[in-house]
Design a protein around this motif. Structure first.
Motif, PDB file in Angstrom:
ATOM      1  N   GLU A 153     -14.520  -7.945  -3.869  1.00 54.65           N
ATOM      2  CA  GLU A 153     -13.391  -7.595  -2.984  1.00 54.65           C
ATOM      3  C   GLU A 153     -12.171  -7.178  -3.812  1.00 54.65           C
ATOM      4  OE1 GLU A 153     -12.435 -10.626  -0.136  1.00 54.65           O
ATOM      5  OE2 GLU A 153     -14.509 -10.780   0.560  1.00 54.65           O
ATOM      6  N   GLU A 168     -10.665   0.317  -6.505  1.00 54.45           N
ATOM      7  CA  GLU A 168     -11.520   1.506  -6.311  1.00 54.45           C
ATOM      8  C   GLU A 168     -10.970   2.401  -5.213  1.00 54.45           C
ATOM      9  OE1 GLU A 168     -15.447  -0.030  -5.715  1.00 54.45           O
ATOM     10  OE2 GLU A 168     -15.647  -0.641  -7.818  1.00 54.45           O
ATOM     11  N   GLU A 169     -10.464   1.790  -4.137  1.00 54.88           N
ATOM     12  CA  GLU A 169      -9.881   2.575  -3.029  1.00 54.88           C
ATOM     13  C   GLU A 169      -8.657   3.362  -3.500  1.00 54.88           C
ATOM     14  OE1 GLU A 169      -9.054  -0.028   0.232  1.00 54.88           O
ATOM     15  OE2 GLU A 169     -11.193  -0.474   0.578  1.00 54.88           O
ATOM     16  N   VAL A 170      -7.804   2.689  -4.277  1.00 50.34           N
ATOM     17  CA  VAL A 170      -6.605   3.376  -4.802  1.00 50.34           C
ATOM     18  C   VAL A 170      -7.019   4.494  -5.750  1.00 50.34           C
ATOM     19  CG1 VAL A 170      -4.477   3.110  -6.142  1.00 50.34           C
ATOM     20  CG2 VAL A 170      -5.180   1.293  -4.591  1.00 50.34           C
ATOM     21  N   LYS A 178       0.841  -1.207   0.000  1.00 44.55           N
ATOM     22  CA  LYS A 178       0.000   0.000   0.000  1.00 44.55           C
ATOM     23  C   LYS A 178       0.875   1.255   0.000  1.00 44.55           C
ATOM     24  CE  LYS A 178      -4.211  -1.857   2.096  1.00 44.55           C
ATOM     25  NZ  LYS A 178      -4.980  -2.028   3.338  1.00 44.55           N
ATOM     26  N   LYS A 202      -9.698   6.296  -5.725  1.00 48.86           N
ATOM     27  CA  LYS A 202     -10.210   7.462  -4.975  1.00 48.86           C
ATOM     28  C   LYS A 202      -9.067   8.323  -4.461  1.00 48.86           C
ATOM     29  CE  LYS A 202     -14.502   5.277  -3.474  1.00 48.86           C
ATOM     30  NZ  LYS A 202     -15.113   4.491  -2.382  1.00 48.86           N
ATOM     31  N   ARG A 203      -7.997   7.650  -3.983  1.00 49.17           N
ATOM     32  CA  ARG A 203      -6.841   8.404  -3.458  1.00 49.17           C
ATOM     33  C   ARG A 203      -6.006   9.014  -4.583  1.00 49.17           C
ATOM     34  NH1 ARG A 203      -6.302   3.840  -0.332  1.00 49.17           N
ATOM     35  NH2 ARG A 203      -4.352   3.242  -1.362  1.00 49.17           N
ATOM     36  N   GLN A 263     -12.729  -3.790  -5.138  1.00 50.08           N
ATOM     37  CA  GLN A 263     -12.666  -2.803  -4.050  1.00 50.08           C
ATOM     38  C   GLN A 263     -11.241  -2.291  -3.854  1.00 50.08           C
ATOM     39  OE1 GLN A 263     -15.366  -1.695  -2.423  1.00 50.08           O
ATOM     40  NE2 GLN A 263     -14.153  -0.306  -1.151  1.00 50.08           N
ATOM     41  N   ILE A 264     -10.246  -3.178  -4.005  1.00 53.77           N
ATOM     42  CA  ILE A 264      -8.836  -2.787  -3.847  1.00 53.77           C
ATOM     43  C   ILE A 264      -8.512  -1.639  -4.813  1.00 53.77           C
ATOM     44  CG2 ILE A 264      -6.437  -3.543  -4.179  1.00 53.77           C
ATOM     45  CD1 ILE A 264      -7.428  -6.427  -3.510  1.00 53.77           C
TER      46      ILE A 264
END
Length: 865
Positions: free
Chosen positions: A275, A281-283, A248, A285-286, A278-279
């Protein structure tokens, strides 16, 4: 007989000779040699004669050098200096094995001579005599235990021999001697620690590697490498949660590295598709501007979710105008479902943008700029080109060019489409148009030259490259000097297609020389890397050099050279003057006069060209000599000049072909072409066991290869036709061929091959060739099999059909002019843009000429078709 020891005056002069050699003041060195040798008492002094020879060698006088060094050695065979000098002379001549023998003889006379030991160790690592290298480094360590190069060299020897425990012990002992404070960062110490860690990882000591990197983390300069090693080791040890945190952090540092996402997925182990998504999508967003977290999910999602994510991805990239968008998505084209989704979406965009400047007619929002439609058409042209629908691709690219005639990418793509349809002249024309829009762009200039070479326009390609080569020298010479191997391999292939075998071989030999020089350049790094402590890079360099000739450039050059030598063996070049004498006997007086006039003009032209080349060569040699004199560089004399006329008239073409084949057999044994080329050579040499070895290796790689099928039938027929083979050889051949043919005769083996591959053009062609080869009366049947163009044929593309057309022309099926014309017309309907299939317009532009210039280019057309 040993020389008389020199008195003080002459001894001082001898020391000055050594100093002059070290400082490259060769002319002064020769003066001092003369001063000693002019004294009658010391005229035969062995060591002085040897040094005179070594100095002469540095001035390029090789023959004189050998004469003096051998004379010196004869006069003083017990002198370690004479043996050392003889070794240096052999080394400068690239005779490394002989040089090693000389150094060993010198060490027998002076076993603790540091300079000889160092020179010996360099040759041993160069020749990869790792056992010998370890012993020599051990002697150096005993003589100079305080020098770090002694420790490092000895440790590297063990590392290369894969004795990791001993290598690690030596590195740790040496590390303890380094007085580096814990808070201070020293680059060389940092490299030592990273090298130590690399050895641990190669020894599969994952826990020790992790502890080691964590202990010395603060003293390492390369912080990114530290994190990457941590992530990798934590994964190997199964500590997934900690590994996830490391990956990460790495993604925060660089959100475009695909390797980090792979590591993160392994660490988090998502159990469902949601899942896994989701990994990303989170990245995303950042890092909203990062491409990778939006692109990578397209690899594993499908159906409606794929459509939704692709729609978002495409819209963003089309709006901002992203030329490499198609390249980014090209890896998805293995999946037909995804291809149809891409086509549906992008054609929808095009229709909607034409009518309302929006991606969809159902939307209301800000209108897209006109450039969006341009990039959509650009994408569609690439898409249909990839699918082989070239007419559609050309329609889209022509529409794009009509709207924006100043965009280089559009002309570049148009040239690419013409290349894929097999019209290389037209492709070169459009690539030239592209480069004319920006003559200062080196990339487009190189591409244009490459396309010209593929269209056999060698002179035009050279002129194109001359815009970026050094003034005052010809472009060809300068490109050779710069080791520009893409140009030389393409040039060799162009000359090969044009039948200029001498020029083609010259280019192949130039490429071979580049690889030899690259291997030889290792010498510069053996001492430098230990001094500068760039140990990881040094070990990587050694491993690269071991497999250097695996490179595609070498393979292309070697393949061209082997094919040409095989052709020269089958059809040796005749003496032109004799040929002309024979021809002139059959001519009338008027025709003879005309022919002689034509010959005189050709001779005059050739003479002028030769004079121009000679003047150019002289000028270049003068420049090179001047450069050598200025720099006073050590050299082993000029290399043998490559003359095309000599190269194409070698006495034994097959022996020359084997020289190119050996590195391929050693390094590229996993390529079937290597073994089939080997078979073609050994078939002509009549070496049955080597032929068997080649077909067996090829059979193990791909038993259904069409070229292999031809080789097997030729081999089996050659064995049955050869009655006087030794009994043991015959027994081995029968036993091994039984495994492949399984009691079938050649005709039934061939029929089964055709039946098994009924939908492949390439396999049908090979089977048909062998049908005619085995029984000449079946010509009609063989041609019918080879020229099948029904809907069931799955590999009906430009590359395969040009191969068939070429076979019809080159006599593989005997004389078949009518069938050849019929096949050409049928292929022209399928591929109207391919120049090989276009009907002849006049006498000069016959179909055969068309094939010589285009069809033989079939290997070049395989890219992206």
């Amino acid at each position: 007989m040993p020389s008389v020891p020199l008195p003080p005056k002459e001894s001082n002069l001898f020391k000055r000779i050594l100093k002059c050699y070290e400082q490259k003041q060769y002319k002064n060195g020769l003066k001092f040699c003369k001063m000693i040798l002019s004294n009658p008492k010391f005229a035969e002094h062995g060591e002085t004669l040897a040094m005179k020879g070594l100095t002469l060698n540095c001035l390029g006088k090789k023959e004189e050098a050998y004469e003096f060094v051998r004379k010196g050695l004869r006069n003083d065979v017990k002198s370690h200096v004479c043996w050392h000098v003889y070794g240096l002379l052999q080394r400068s001549d690239k005779k490394y094995d002989e040089a090693i023998k000389c150094y060993r003889n010198a060490l027998k006379l002076d076993k603790d001579n540091l300079q000889i030991l160092r020179d010996l160790s360099l040759l041993q690592i160069q020749m990869r005599d790792l056992e010998g290298y370890r012993e020599t480094r051990y002697q150096l360590l005993q003589l100079r235990p305080t020098q770090r190069a002694s420790w490092i060299g000895y440790a590297i020897a063990y590392h290369l021999l894969k004795d990791y425990d001993m290598a690690l012990k030596l590195l740790e002992e040496f590390r303890k001697t380094q007085q580096i404070p814990p808070n201070k960062i020293d680059y060389e110490y940092s490299e030592l620690i990273l090298y130590q860690n690399q050895v641990m990882r190669e020894a599969d000591l994952f826990q020790e590697s992790l502890e080691h990197i964590e202990t010395y983390e603060k003293q390492i300069c390369d912080k990114l490498m530290v994190e990457e090693i941590k992530g990798e080791m934590l994964l190997k040890l199964g500590r997934l949660k900690e590994a996830g945190e490391v990956y990460k952090e790495l993604i925060e540092r660089n959100a475009e590295n695909w390797y980090y996402y792979e590591g993160l997925e392994k660490a988090l182990q998502p159990s469902t598709l949601e899942e896994r998504l989701q990994i990303y999508e989170e990245v995303s967003k950042r890092h909203p501007r990062a491409v990778s977290p939006r692109r990578l999910p397209l690899n594993f999602v499908s159906g409606e979710k794929f459509r939704e994510l692709l729609d978002k991805f495409l819209r963003v990239n089309f709006s901002k105008g992203c030329p490499p968008l198609f390249t980014t998505l090209k890896s998805l084209y293995y999946n037909p479902e995804k291809v149809s989704t891409i086509q549906e979406l992008v054609t929808g965009y095009e229709t909607s943008l034409k009518t309302c400047d929006l991606f969809s007619t159902c939307e209301n929002g800000e209108k897209e700029p006109p450039t969006t439609l341009l990039w959509v058409r650009y994408f569609l042209a690439q898409h249909f080109d990839k699918l082989g629908q070239c007419s559609l691709a050309l329609d889209y690219i022509n529409t794009a060019i009509a709207s924006t005639p100043t965009l280089i990418e559009l002309f570049y793509l148009k040239a690419k489409i013409y290349k894929h349809v097999g019209n290389l002249k037209e492709a070169a024309k459009w690539m030239d148009e592209a480069q004319s829009l920006d003559t200062a762009d080196r990339f487009i200039n190189s591409k244009c030259a490459k396309y010209m070479l593929r269209a056999n326009m060698v002179k035009d390609a050279e002129e194109m490259c001359s815009k970026f080569t050094r003034e005052g020298t010809s472009a060809m010479e300068n490109l050779n000097e710069m080791q520009c191997m893409w140009f030389q391999t393409e040039c060799a292939a162009a000359y090969q297609r044009l039948g200029k075998y001498g020029d083609a071989l010259k280019k192949c030999h130039e490429v071979e020389r580049h690889f030899f020089e690259i291997t030889d350049d290792q010498f510069d790094f053996h001492t430098y890397c230990m001094r500068k402590m760039t140990l990881r890079a040094y070990v990587d360099l050694l491993r690269l050099e071991d497999v250097l000739r695996k490179h595609a450039f070498y393979f292309k050059a070697a393949r061209s050279a082997i094919e040409i030598y095989l052709k020269l063996h089958d059809n040796p070049l005749t003496n032109e003057s004799k040929e002309q004498e024979v021809n002139s006997e059959n001519l009338s007086a008027k025709e003879l006069k005309k022919m002689l006039s034509k010959q005189r003009r050709a001779q005059k032209k050739a003479k002028l060209e030769e004079e121009r080349k000679h003047a150019e060569r002289e000028r270049q040699q003068k420049n090179q000599k001047k450069k050598r004199d200025e720099e006073e560089e050590e050299t082993s004399g000029p290399r043998e000049e490559l003359i095309p006329e000599k190269l194409e008239r070698v006495e034994n073409p097959l022996e020359e072909a084997i020289k190119f084949l050996i590195p391929l057999k050693n390094l590229i044994g996993d390529e079937i072409e290597t073994h089939l080329l080997a078979f073609e050579i050994y078939f002509r040499k009549g070496k049955f066991l080597l032929m068997l070895q080649s077909v067996k290796r090829a059979f193990a790689i791909d038993s259904n290869n069409p070229w292999l099928h031809e080789c097997l039938i030729k081999f089996s027929k050659a064995v049955s036709d050869h009655s006087n083979l030794p009994e043991i050889v015959s027994k081995v051949l029968t036993q091994e061929m039984q495994k492949i043919f399984v009691n079938k005769n050649l005709e039934s083996f061939n029929e089964e091959f055709l039946k098994h591959n009924a939908t492949s053009v390439q396999h049908q062609l090979s089977g048909a060739k062998m049908m005619y080869f085995l029984d000449k009366s079946r010509q009609e049947k063989a041609i019918a099999v080879a020229t099948r163009l029904d809907k069931n044929m799955r590999d009906k593309n430009v590359k395969t059909l040009t191969k068939v057309f070429e076979a019809l022309l080159d006599g593989s099926f005997g004389s078949c002019h009518t069938q050849c014309e019929e096949y050409q017309a049928a292929c022209h309907k399928l591929f109207p843009y391919t120049s090989a299939f276009m009907p002849a317009t006049n006498e000069d532009d016959s179909s055969i000429a068309s094939v010589n210039h285009t069809a033989i280019n079939h290997d070049l057309l395989s890219n992206e078709i």
